[in-house]
Design a protein around this motif. Structure first.
Motif, short mmCIF file in Angstrom:
data_model
loop_
_atom_site.label_atom_id
_atom_site.label_comp_id
_atom_site.label_asym_id
_atom_site.label_seq_id
_atom_site.Cartn_x
_atom_site.Cartn_y
_atom_site.Cartn_z
N ALA A 87 0.84 -1.21 0.00
CA ALA A 87 0.00 0.00 0.00
C ALA A 87 0.87 1.26 0.00
O ALA A 87 0.61 2.21 -0.76
N ASN A 88 1.90 1.26 0.82
CA ASN A 88 2.81 2.41 0.87
C ASN A 88 3.52 2.61 -0.46
O ASN A 88 3.65 3.74 -0.95
N MET A 89 3.99 1.52 -1.07
CA MET A 89 4.70 1.64 -2.34
C MET A 89 3.79 2.18 -3.45
O MET A 89 4.23 3.01 -4.26
N LEU A 90 2.54 1.74 -3.48
CA LEU A 90 1.61 2.25 -4.49
C LEU A 90 1.36 3.75 -4.31
O LEU A 90 1.32 4.50 -5.28
N SER A 91 1.22 4.17 -3.06
CA SER A 91 1.02 5.60 -2.79
C SER A 91 2.25 6.41 -3.16
O SER A 91 2.14 7.46 -3.81
N VAL A 92 3.43 5.95 -2.78
CA VAL A 92 4.67 6.68 -3.07
C VAL A 92 4.92 6.73 -4.58
O VAL A 92 5.41 7.74 -5.09
N ALA A 93 4.55 5.67 -5.31
CA ALA A 93 4.73 5.66 -6.76
C ALA A 93 3.88 6.73 -7.43
O ALA A 93 4.22 7.20 -8.52
N GLY A 94 2.78 7.11 -6.78
CA GLY A 94 1.94 8.18 -7.33
C GLY A 94 0.51 7.81 -7.60
O GLY A 94 -0.24 8.60 -8.17
N ALA A 95 0.07 6.63 -7.19
CA ALA A 95 -1.33 6.25 -7.40
C ALA A 95 -2.24 7.17 -6.60
O ALA A 95 -1.96 7.49 -5.45
N ASP A 96 -3.32 7.58 -7.23
CA ASP A 96 -4.32 8.42 -6.57
C ASP A 96 -5.52 7.61 -6.10
O ASP A 96 -6.29 8.06 -5.26
N HIS A 97 -5.69 6.41 -6.67
CA HIS A 97 -6.89 5.62 -6.42
C HIS A 97 -6.56 4.16 -6.73
O HIS A 97 -5.83 3.88 -7.68
N ILE A 98 -7.09 3.25 -5.94
CA ILE A 98 -6.89 1.82 -6.15
C ILE A 98 -8.27 1.18 -6.30
O ILE A 98 -9.18 1.45 -5.52
N ILE A 99 -8.42 0.33 -7.31
CA ILE A 99 -9.62 -0.50 -7.46
C ILE A 99 -9.15 -1.94 -7.41
O ILE A 99 -8.28 -2.35 -8.18
N THR A 100 -9.71 -2.71 -6.48
CA THR A 100 -9.32 -4.11 -6.32
C THR A 100 -10.56 -4.95 -6.08
O THR A 100 -11.67 -4.42 -5.99
N MET A 101 -10.37 -6.26 -5.97
CA MET A 101 -11.50 -7.16 -5.76
C MET A 101 -11.22 -8.13 -4.63
O MET A 101 -10.13 -8.67 -4.54
N ASP A 102 -12.22 -8.34 -3.83
CA ASP A 102 -12.21 -9.38 -2.80
C ASP A 102 -10.90 -9.42 -2.01
O ASP A 102 -10.20 -10.43 -2.00
N LEU A 103 -10.60 -8.31 -1.36
CA LEU A 103 -9.41 -8.28 -0.51
C LEU A 103 -9.48 -9.41 0.50
O LEU A 103 -10.55 -9.74 1.00
N HIS A 104 -8.34 -9.95 0.82
CA HIS A 104 -8.27 -11.05 1.80
C HIS A 104 -8.88 -10.61 3.13
O HIS A 104 -9.55 -11.39 3.80
N ALA A 105 -8.64 -9.36 3.51
CA ALA A 105 -9.23 -8.79 4.72
C ALA A 105 -9.55 -7.32 4.44
O ALA A 105 -8.73 -6.60 3.86
N SER A 106 -10.73 -6.88 4.85
CA SER A 106 -11.13 -5.50 4.56
C SER A 106 -10.26 -4.48 5.26
O SER A 106 -10.21 -3.32 4.86
N GLN A 107 -9.52 -4.89 6.30
CA GLN A 107 -8.65 -3.96 7.01
C GLN A 107 -7.55 -3.40 6.09
O GLN A 107 -6.99 -2.35 6.36
#
Length: 193
Positions: free
Chosen positions: A113-133
């Protein structure tokens, strides 16, 4: 309003093409290659200045290579002045490592999550996370979509005796999803009139 540009990572080009077809878009031009030392190289083949960019890249297959490719693509679009970058990640990498289950164990989903934010992502769309946390690991918007409605529809359309079927889970983590499917299939059988 900015135009949408849709790029495909190399993890699942067919899925990206289906998304593009459904939206009536052409996939954006991107070239990915490996240097002789196995470093990933990404070249965005068109202008994304002021555009709303979506990058489809799943965390399956060669997980580490696909994750690194995604991070580089996000960063390339961000530094090329795109207005917004959304990463569409159907299978979130390292999602099963969402808590410390023993001492000195990393919380790798938080690291991703940190790496995606630092890379510059503004928004993430994913499916069926292993845990909602995992959604709480981000400082950016995360949409966690659920496959259960599509799975229920598929079961009803493709299994003739679906009213007599049994749904099982491969592990404890999938038991919640299994219970959800069982509940809604059972609701279909009940007559509330």
């Amino acid at each position: 309003m900015p135009n949408i540009v849709l790029f495909s990572g190399s993890s699942h080009h067919d899925l990206s093409q289906k998304v593009a077809d459904r939206l009536g878009l052409e996939l954006g031009k991107v070239i990915t290659k490996k240097f002789s030392n196995q470093e990933t190289c990404v070249e965005i083949g068109e202008s994304v200045r002021g555009e709303d960019v979506y990058i489809v890249q799943s965390g399956c297959g060669e997980i580490n290579d696909n994750l690194m490719e995604l991070l580089i693509m996000i960063n390339a679009c961000k530094i090329a002045s795109s207005s917004r970058v959304t990463a569409v990640i159907p299978c979130f990498p390292y999602a099963r490592q969402d808590k410390k289950d023993k001492s000195r164990a990393p919380i790798s989903a938080k690291l991703v999550a940190n790496m995606l934010s630092v890379a510059g992502a503004d928004h993430i769309i994913t499916m069926d996370l292993h845990a909602s946390q995992i959604q709480g690991f981000f400082d950016i918007a995360v949409d966690n979509l659920y496959a259960e409605p599509a799975v229920l529809q598929w079961i009803k359309e493709n299994i003739p005796e679906w009213k007599n079927c049994i749904i099982v889970s491969p592990d404890a983590g999938g038991a919640k999803r299994q219970n959800f499917l069982f509940f809604f299939l059972h609701m279909e059988l009940c007559d509330f009139d």
